[in-house]
Write an enzyme that holds these catalytic residues in place. Structure first.
Site, short mmCIF file in Angstrom:
data_model
loop_
_atom_site.label_atom_id
_atom_site.label_comp_id
_atom_site.label_asym_id
_atom_site.label_seq_id
_atom_site.Cartn_x
_atom_site.Cartn_y
_atom_site.Cartn_z
N ARG A 49 3.47 3.85 96.27
CA ARG A 49 3.53 2.48 95.75
C ARG A 49 3.09 1.43 96.75
O ARG A 49 2.91 0.27 96.39
CB ARG A 49 4.97 2.14 95.32
CG ARG A 49 5.51 2.99 94.15
CD ARG A 49 4.76 2.76 92.87
NE ARG A 49 5.27 3.60 91.78
CZ ARG A 49 4.83 4.83 91.49
NH1 ARG A 49 3.85 5.39 92.20
NH2 ARG A 49 5.34 5.51 90.49
N HIS A 95 4.41 16.30 89.25
CA HIS A 95 4.05 15.70 87.98
C HIS A 95 4.86 14.43 87.72
O HIS A 95 5.32 14.18 86.59
CB HIS A 95 4.24 16.71 86.85
CG HIS A 95 3.29 16.50 85.68
ND1 HIS A 95 2.17 17.27 85.48
CD2 HIS A 95 3.28 15.60 84.67
CE1 HIS A 95 1.52 16.85 84.39
NE2 HIS A 95 2.18 15.83 83.89
N ARG A 134 1.66 6.02 87.72
CA ARG A 134 2.20 4.97 86.86
C ARG A 134 1.70 3.56 87.17
O ARG A 134 1.52 2.76 86.24
CB ARG A 134 3.72 4.99 86.90
CG ARG A 134 4.34 6.24 86.26
CD ARG A 134 5.85 6.21 86.40
NE ARG A 134 6.50 7.40 85.86
CZ ARG A 134 6.68 8.54 86.52
NH1 ARG A 134 6.22 8.66 87.77
NH2 ARG A 134 7.29 9.56 85.95
N ALA A 147 -2.51 10.55 80.81
CA ALA A 147 -2.81 10.67 79.39
C ALA A 147 -2.77 9.29 78.72
O ALA A 147 -2.02 8.42 79.14
CB ALA A 147 -1.77 11.59 78.74
N ASP A 187 0.51 13.51 95.05
CA ASP A 187 0.91 12.31 94.31
C ASP A 187 2.40 12.35 94.03
O ASP A 187 3.09 13.32 94.29
CB ASP A 187 0.09 12.12 93.03
CG ASP A 187 0.39 13.14 91.94
OD1 ASP A 187 1.42 13.83 91.98
OD2 ASP A 187 -0.44 13.22 91.01
N PRO A 225 -4.67 11.47 87.11
CA PRO A 225 -4.92 11.61 85.67
C PRO A 225 -3.71 11.14 84.87
O PRO A 225 -2.58 11.55 85.14
CB PRO A 225 -5.14 13.11 85.50
CG PRO A 225 -4.46 13.74 86.66
CD PRO A 225 -4.60 12.77 87.79
N TYR A 255 -6.33 20.50 81.06
CA TYR A 255 -5.21 21.29 80.57
C TYR A 255 -5.81 22.47 79.82
O TYR A 255 -6.61 22.27 78.90
CB TYR A 255 -4.34 20.48 79.59
CG TYR A 255 -3.35 19.54 80.24
CD1 TYR A 255 -2.47 19.99 81.21
CD2 TYR A 255 -3.27 18.20 79.83
CE1 TYR A 255 -1.54 19.12 81.79
CE2 TYR A 255 -2.34 17.35 80.40
CZ TYR A 255 -1.47 17.81 81.38
OH TYR A 255 -0.56 16.97 81.94
N LYS A 281 -3.67 21.29 90.47
CA LYS A 281 -2.68 20.19 90.55
C LYS A 281 -1.33 20.71 90.05
O LYS A 281 -1.24 21.30 88.97
CB LYS A 281 -3.13 19.03 89.67
CG LYS A 281 -2.12 17.89 89.55
CD LYS A 281 -2.75 16.65 88.91
CE LYS A 281 -1.80 15.49 88.81
NZ LYS A 281 -0.87 15.57 87.69
N THR A 318 -4.49 21.37 85.97
CA THR A 318 -3.05 21.08 86.10
C THR A 318 -2.26 22.28 85.63
O THR A 318 -2.44 22.73 84.49
CB THR A 318 -2.69 19.83 85.28
OG1 THR A 318 -3.42 18.72 85.80
CG2 THR A 318 -1.20 19.54 85.35
N SER A 362 -8.01 12.38 82.51
CA SER A 362 -7.16 13.40 81.89
C SER A 362 -7.81 14.05 80.67
O SER A 362 -8.54 13.41 79.92
CB SER A 362 -5.85 12.75 81.44
OG SER A 362 -5.10 13.63 80.62
C1 FMN Z 1 2.53 8.45 81.45
C2 FMN Z 1 2.04 9.60 82.30
C3 FMN Z 1 1.03 10.42 81.84
C4 FMN Z 1 0.53 11.48 82.60
N1 FMN Z 1 -0.45 12.26 82.13
C5 FMN Z 1 -0.93 13.26 82.90
C6 FMN Z 1 -1.98 14.06 82.45
O1 FMN Z 1 -2.51 13.86 81.36
N2 FMN Z 1 -2.44 15.05 83.25
C7 FMN Z 1 -1.89 15.31 84.46
O2 FMN Z 1 -2.32 16.22 85.17
N3 FMN Z 1 -0.89 14.54 84.93
C8 FMN Z 1 -0.41 13.53 84.18
N4 FMN Z 1 0.60 12.77 84.65
C9 FMN Z 1 1.05 12.98 86.02
C10 FMN Z 1 0.24 12.10 86.98
O3 FMN Z 1 -1.06 12.59 87.10
C11 FMN Z 1 0.82 12.10 88.38
O4 FMN Z 1 1.03 13.42 88.83
C12 FMN Z 1 2.13 11.34 88.52
O5 FMN Z 1 2.21 10.26 87.61
C13 FMN Z 1 2.23 10.83 89.92
O6 FMN Z 1 3.40 10.13 90.14
P1 FMN Z 1 3.50 8.52 90.12
O7 FMN Z 1 3.48 8.11 88.70
O8 FMN Z 1 4.85 8.30 90.78
O9 FMN Z 1 2.39 7.93 90.96
C14 FMN Z 1 1.08 11.72 83.87
C15 FMN Z 1 2.09 10.89 84.34
C16 FMN Z 1 2.58 9.85 83.57
C17 FMN Z 1 3.65 8.96 84.12
#
Ligand code: FMN
Ligand code: FMN
Ligand code: FMN
Ligand code: FMN
Lengths: 372, 372, 372, 372
Positions: free
Chosen positions: D302, D267, D322, D89, D298, D87, D149, D243, D175, D116
């Site tokens: 990569r 996160h 990402r 945002a 997560d 997810p 959320y 999560k 989450t 999300s």
């Molecule tokens: C820009 C951004 C926005 C995110 N938004 C959410 C979100 O809305 N809800 C959530 O549970 N996790 C959110 N996350 C966390 C991701 O779901 C995830 O746990 C995390 O990005 C995984 O790591 P990675 O970016 O290295 O793959 C967000 C992460 C990023 C980088």
């Protein structure tokens, strides 16, 4: 451009590292490289410093420091501090006065000096300069030891020992780790192994391009063996130390065969790359020899806190190599004397901050092992 | 070019590191260096930060955070957070108001301050400024402690203690690790150890070039001993804390002799290089003293998460040193207050994210050890 | 600009690393990259060197070196040193003479060569060039082994084996780790897998963009299996070695199924990134096979001291890959011969400095593990 | 200068790292920073990658790969590979089509997507776009999960769950690690949390400058608690996943309270700096939950080899965060589809080279731990 040595201590010299940094400008590049370099990828050279950096200190708080001192006795002789000058070939490479400047500094600071077989001044002149300086400065004659490289012909080795005995040297240091060594510097015309004049020279280098290469050739066949130690021990009444062992079992065997002391060393990282530092081996050598003879060590000692670390791990004293050349190149006799003085100041400050008023208070409990 | 301090908090200050980076431009280079530097190769200085970085966190999920708080009580006094200001010599080096600005910030944030023997304002003026600020801001008078460096003459030390008692200081912190210390800064004309006016000054530095060097000289002979702690303990009814111990056995002995608290510290890496960080020693000191007295620590605390790590490893509270000088230089009283506020905000955010609503929920189970 | 190869050894080549540095200028960028590169993030490639660097040496002092030698026997044949040339595809990428220059150098230095299925000269011509060089130099014919990549059609694989037997190759090396391999270089027009002329080519690369991707496609289905080893073992009387295993249990199974030797290898870090180095796996493979067959290894061998380390950890001999291409590109046959000679010189110097006169004196006791 | 997205996959994109490098030019600096950044000193962010790099592989040689596949089933639904979209945002920050482009790519590659609460497109439109794409491409509708959320008012949370159920989402992901989070980006005018229209917004940030700071304020008091999980579990028949847990004991409690799955996560290193990576915690969480529910993870995934490592350490599947934003910014739907395809290709190649034809052949025995 190569700067001449300063007449006295120049400003800005607050640590031995300052002399090292300054020395570069005072030396021809190939001589600088020759002094500094280690063999191969210079891993052992780097370890010599890195192994000190891995240790820190655990001080006793509120210790009683009254009446402290760094004095010790070795083979019946008083040393002001547990610190000697390691044998260095050709000290005239760094300064025209070479070994003579060094022996005068050693005398001024009551510090022992080990004179190399490859000294660029005769061992008799060095001893005489020490005696003259002692008289002039009203100090005791400094303890001088003679470092022996075995010569191809035993009578030549014996002649060197007899000259050292006659000139008043107080111990023989037999270096055993440098029979097979990478090719060295081409000496400038004015610098030579004057003590070997007229002797058959040993080949220290394998000539690339020949066929047998090394093993099975005269070079390897002539490397020193245990029998050589027994022979030397039987030929002189001076204490005999072995320099260049790292293994406990070899150390124990040497003591069994009559060695009076050991200098644990990897030859400044200049022989086989990949050797551990002497510091890392001290503990095992100390355990294997069980205090039967004094253990000295060298390689990478640059500060007073390094001295404390070596003592805490089992050394009775340490030797200092390259810094002699650095201080010589920068400021001759004054530089070497200053460098020794700084080391002693740092040693005393470290001991005081550790809560150790005397050398025997320095033990492994005062050390802390850093993580990474 | 040295910038004057800002009248209030300038933009862009989001962490204590921002104050540190900004402070450089507000300080003369030699003063900046004096504040920042550690002794020797600065290994201990680096360890102070590195030892925090080796730890991470293991949070409890879905914890109940309602009604959380960071309050604690030390020697019967309430502190808003487990965070005090470490004793710093000569705070007027960083800002014309020096200790006065600091005590006002401390009052505003309900934070304890330890005033140094080497304060550049009299301890009476500092206490008065605290009381005035408390009145003006309608806050309680902040807990002030007096940090004592033993003076060459015992009556001088005693005079300092009596003045501190009279001025309302609530504890005496005896610093024991700085008797033998590398030479310091030459003070500018307008900054001085005003509290020592008329007293015989202790020589903190060994003079290079002298012969006895350190051990066996008056400097080492005058270093504080256990008997000095017993003497001090017998002379005052205030709680006595020792600052600058690292070993469990010394800590236990101090408590046996009546110390009311300990500040585990390597003096910001400014004394013997090679000391471990206070953080790395906390566990052993905590085990050796078994909770008999509060343990505080300092060295390298820069974020709220650092505070949590120290508490998890056994500290009751932490002290912060250099950041005072950084924030002072950048923005005087406002800067120091802002820095304390940021630390407290970070501390609370970390606790909330960890699932710890109160200080006693912070324990070693909340920590994770990183690999490298 | 791509420099032509030198006619003989150019000045300044004192180590294999010097050839590597010089080779870059003699090769087209994409060929240089192809030779040097590892797969993925090149972690395995880096490990191949790093795993050697983690080991150092513990020498025996004062050892008797008389009559030393590096000779050994493999499958009944004398090798001057425990050092062979690894199979390398397309050596004409580095020099117009390609495999012919290499086999001549191998003959001059009495060094075994493993010829690749993907050689850019026919295996018959290579064998003939070896025989001619032996006659011209008055040396024995060098031991040649044939490296087999299984072909899509078994009769093609068998035809290769029969040709190798007929041409005098003395062993078959079955490479088992490269069936699924990242896409390679586009070959220049004049270079080709001449030994596979007329055979159906195996697809070594997954085509990006297709749907089944890899698993469940013909590519994965055709990967070599244990049954292929059994088949090969039953089809030839030559010794069969397996190249590209890392696990002890696989090695033991291979020996149970009749393999006569093993080459522990991660294929120079060119297949799956993340594989450990062969050096790090030697000990376990050695334990699992219990000396039943000779173990060879490759990956990262660049100095004589690397050879000693591999032998100390259980290898009977090592193979050298990329340095062949570097020396070829710089100076053709003369370069390869010089590179082998330097390795042997370093090997002998290391053995002498370690106090090992013969290969069987090299064991794990001669190794020291560095800390970081 | 900010480049528009490419209409299709641009040349030179061979790994996800290539998309990451390229994305920077397609994003406003503050958006780029927002996507990339971690909290604090970014130690957790770095660990997410570093913890993968510490592992390598131990392959089985000569394994039978025939009929291999990466398929798996989760909550009764087939997934083409053990890989979902995490997810994120506000995906319209990266591309005007935002979540719509992502769901189309997910459909094309038969990959699950977790939408999300803070999506910048309504969850109904996202689900519809997935259905339309499935019809157009003749693929099954992809598995869509809804990430929740908790809202300040429970009826708002419930409304979101009911909408997700109605729109065909197949699971709820709660989450739990982001209630206390550093202040985020100021959103551009055209991007918004459209799914929360009309709801009371939760304050995710502590306002600096206020007095209670965090603990004891409404923000901390509103953080999710175990009771919220029980409530949610009782309100929906969809599988509920948690999560953002890292501890085994919390994971076990969640399962005891009815959680149907867990996503181990820090996160993306964006909340409490100092958290270990999910990869490092997998083993303990797996042991604590004993296979009772599927574990996903997560953070830092990569490459295909990262996926294999996570599975070997106990995950059933991984999520990717990402890289979605990077591929979106560079090439919209085509980019995301290409990125997923590359990951799957790498996954299959790694499995084949490891000798694993199916996911259940991937276990801890296939991993090797690197030294440093
Ligand atoms: C820009 C951004 C926005 C995110 N938004 C959410 C979100 O809305 N809800 C959530 O549970 N996790 C959110 N996350 C966390 C991701 O779901 C995830 O746990 C995390 O990005 C995984 O790591 P990675 O970016 O290295 O793959 C967000 C992460 C990023 C980088
Ligand atoms: C330039 C140079 C010359 C040396 N000459 C000798 C020598 O003649 N005899 C000897 O036993 N050791 C010799 N050594 C080794 C030193 O005695 C000593 O073991 C080593 O330098 C100690 O390490 P350090 O330089 O790090 O202090 C030499 C070392 C150097 C750097
Ligand atoms: C500039 C400076 C002056 C200091 N003066 C004193 C002092 O007068 N008395 C004392 O006990 N400690 C003094 N310290 C040590 C601090 O009290 C404290 O132990 C140390 O700074 C903590 O480390 P930190 O700076 O990393 O927070 C001083 C430290 C610095 C940097
Ligand atoms: C350019 C190149 C081509 C190779 N070709 C083959 C080959 O055809 N057959 C084979 O079994 N191994 C091949 N290998 C692997 C080598 O035999 C050997 O395992 C590897 O290069 C050893 O590592 P080193 O290069 O670090 O010495 C090749 C390696 C390289 C670098």
């Amino acid at each position: 451009m190569t700067l001449p040595p300063h007449p006295g201590v120049p400003p800005g010299m607050a640590t031995l590292a300052d002399y090292e940094a300054a020395a570069r400008a005072h030396l021809e590049p190939e001589i600088w490289r020759h002094i500094q370099e280690g063999s191969g990828a210079e891993r052992s050279l780097a370890e010599n410093r890195a192994s000190f950096a891995r240790w820190g200190f655990l001080p006793r708080a509120l210790a009683d420091l009254r009446g402290g001192s760094t004095e010790l006795s070795l083979f019946g002789r008083r040393h002001a501090a547990p610190l000697l000058l390691a044998p260095m070939a050709y000290q005239r490479l760094a300064h025209p006065e070479g070994e003579l400047a060094v022996v005068r500094a050693a005398t001024a600071l009551e510090t022992g000096m080990v004179v190399s077989t490859l000294a660029s001044v005769t061992i008799e002149e060095i001893a005489a300069a020490g005696r003259d300086a002692a008289a002039a400065l009203d100090r005791p004659v400094p303890p001088l030891w003679f470092q022996l490289y075995l010569q191809p012909d035993r009578q030549d080795s014996l002649a060197l020992v007899r000259r050292a005995e006659a000139a008043g040297y107080e111990a023989i240091v037999l270096t055993v780790d440098a029979a097979i060594k990478p090719a060295g510097l081409t000496l400038p015309a004015e610098v030579d192994a004057v003590n070997l004049a007229g002797m058959r020279r040993i080949r220290q280098t394998a000539t690339p391009g020949t066929s047998g290469i090394i093993l099975g050739t005269a070079l390897a066949d002539a490397a020193p063996r245990w029998a050589d130690l027994e022979w030397l021990r039987s030929e002189t009444r001076l204490p005999v130390l072995l320099k260049g062992m790292l293994l406990g079992e070899d150390a124990a065997r040497a003591v069994d065969l009559g060695a009076d002391g050991l200098i644990v060393s990897n030859h400044g990282g200049r022989v086989l790359d990949g050797l551990p530092s002497a510091l890392d081996m001290l503990d095992a050598v100390s355990a294997a020899t069980g205090g039967r003879v004094p253990l000295l060590m060298d390689g990478g000692v640059r500060t007073g806190s390094d001295v404390v670390k070596a003592l805490a791990l089992g050394a009775s004293a340490v030797l200092v190599g390259r810094p002699q050349m650095h201080a010589l190149a920068v400021a001759g006799m004054a530089g070497v004397a200053h460098a020794i003085h700084m080391l002693r100041t740092e040693l005393e400050a470290t001991m005081a901050q550790l809560g150790c008023a005397r050398l025997d208070a320095i033990g492994p409990d005062r050390l802390w092992r850093f993580e990474q």
